[in-house]
Design a protein around this motif. Structure first.
Motif, PDB file in Angstrom:
ATOM      1  N   SER A  43      -2.449  -4.624   2.892  1.00 35.90           N
ATOM      2  CA  SER A  43      -1.510  -5.456   3.647  1.00 35.90           C
ATOM      3  C   SER A  43      -0.509  -4.577   4.402  1.00 35.90           C
ATOM      4  O   SER A  43      -0.105  -4.910   5.518  1.00 35.90           O
ATOM      5  N   ARG A  44      -0.153  -3.460   3.815  1.00 35.56           N
ATOM      6  CA  ARG A  44       0.774  -2.542   4.492  1.00 35.56           C
ATOM      7  C   ARG A  44       0.108  -1.843   5.668  1.00 35.56           C
ATOM      8  O   ARG A  44       0.752  -1.613   6.691  1.00 35.56           O
ATOM      9  N   TYR A  45      -1.173  -1.485   5.547  1.00 38.38           N
ATOM     10  CA  TYR A  45      -1.889  -0.904   6.691  1.00 38.38           C
ATOM     11  C   TYR A  45      -1.933  -1.899   7.850  1.00 38.38           C
ATOM     12  O   TYR A  45      -1.724  -1.536   9.007  1.00 38.38           O
ATOM     13  N   ILE A  79       5.729   2.042   7.112  1.00 42.20           N
ATOM     14  CA  ILE A  79       5.566   3.496   6.941  1.00 42.20           C
ATOM     15  C   ILE A  79       4.527   3.720   5.848  1.00 42.20           C
ATOM     16  O   ILE A  79       4.750   3.371   4.691  1.00 42.20           O
ATOM     17  N   ILE A  80       3.404   4.307   6.221  1.00 41.46           N
ATOM     18  CA  ILE A  80       2.281   4.445   5.290  1.00 41.46           C
ATOM     19  C   ILE A  80       2.056   5.888   4.850  1.00 41.46           C
ATOM     20  O   ILE A  80       1.097   6.179   4.144  1.00 41.46           O
ATOM     21  N   TYR A  87       9.774   5.831   3.626  1.00 38.85           N
ATOM     22  CA  TYR A  87       8.562   5.390   2.930  1.00 38.85           C
ATOM     23  C   TYR A  87       8.920   4.694   1.622  1.00 38.85           C
ATOM     24  O   TYR A  87       9.747   5.167   0.850  1.00 38.85           O
ATOM     25  N   ILE A  88       8.308   3.546   1.402  1.00 35.68           N
ATOM     26  CA  ILE A  88       8.483   2.803   0.153  1.00 35.68           C
ATOM     27  C   ILE A  88       7.234   3.040  -0.685  1.00 35.68           C
ATOM     28  O   ILE A  88       6.132   2.655  -0.266  1.00 35.68           O
ATOM     29  N   PRO A  89       7.383   3.685  -1.837  1.00 37.40           N
ATOM     30  CA  PRO A  89       6.204   3.905  -2.691  1.00 37.40           C
ATOM     31  C   PRO A  89       5.570   2.579  -3.099  1.00 37.40           C
ATOM     32  O   PRO A  89       6.211   1.529  -3.060  1.00 37.40           O
TER      33      PRO A  89
END
Length: 174
Positions: A43-45, A79-80, A87-89
């Motif tokens: 979903s983040r991509y 941010i991946i 960046y959020i882990p």
């Protein structure tokens, strides 16, 4: 008002952009969103891909993120790469399909309205404060978007063994 001759290339870009958005819509509709690849869920991509179109298709040097347009999603989820600031882990947050679809619909409307303002001559112009031409920004987003569509497709296939639809020239009827 420009005549059709002045928009020959722009009309081709509009058609190809419609095909591009159709492929994005199919990914959002069917992709495995929670699957993790390289410490980031799919979903983040997909959010990254949409956010990039939002920011870079028109003029990244004249852009302000509005979380409301993206269903309230924190911009940093786009941010991946863990080496990048903000960046959020992987925290288990999966961006809802409806949120992705809504953000994509917003970006699609914005991009298609922008393309309506262009003429072939304007494709060679650089937006204000931007080192790239309007055509280079558009082509750059085609490249970036299809890379991420392919990544989402591969992640989905690896997890469920099914390919999602792919749309090509046949989508646009003459």
């Amino acid at each position: 008002m420009s005549n059709d001759y002045e928009k020959t290339l722009v009309r081709i870009i509009e058609e190809q952009t419609q095909i591009l958005f159709k492929n994005l819509e199919d990914q959002i509709e069917g992709a495995e969103l929670s699957c993790v690849f390289d410490n980031v869920n799919n979903s983040r991509y997909l959010f990254h891909m949409i956010h990039s179109m939002d920011k870079y298709f028109i003029n990244p040097y004249d852009y302000t993120y509005n979380a409301e347009d993206a269903g309230g999603t924190d911009e940093n989820y786009s941010i991946i790469d863990e080496a990048r600031e903000g960046y959020i882990p992987n925290d288990g947050f999966v961006i809802a399909r409806e949120t992705l679809a809504g953000y994509l619909a917003f970006v699609k409307q914005k991009v298609m309205a922008y393309l309506e303002t262009l003429t072939d001559d304007k494709l060679a112009e650089k937006p204000e404060n931007c080192p790239h031409t309007k055509l280079a920004l558009i082509l750059g987003q085609y490249r970036h978007t299809m890379f991420h569509c392919g990544l989402s497709e591969a992640v989905t296939f690896a997890n469920n063994g099914e390919w999602l639809p792919y749309t090509g020239f046949k989508y646009i009827s003459k």
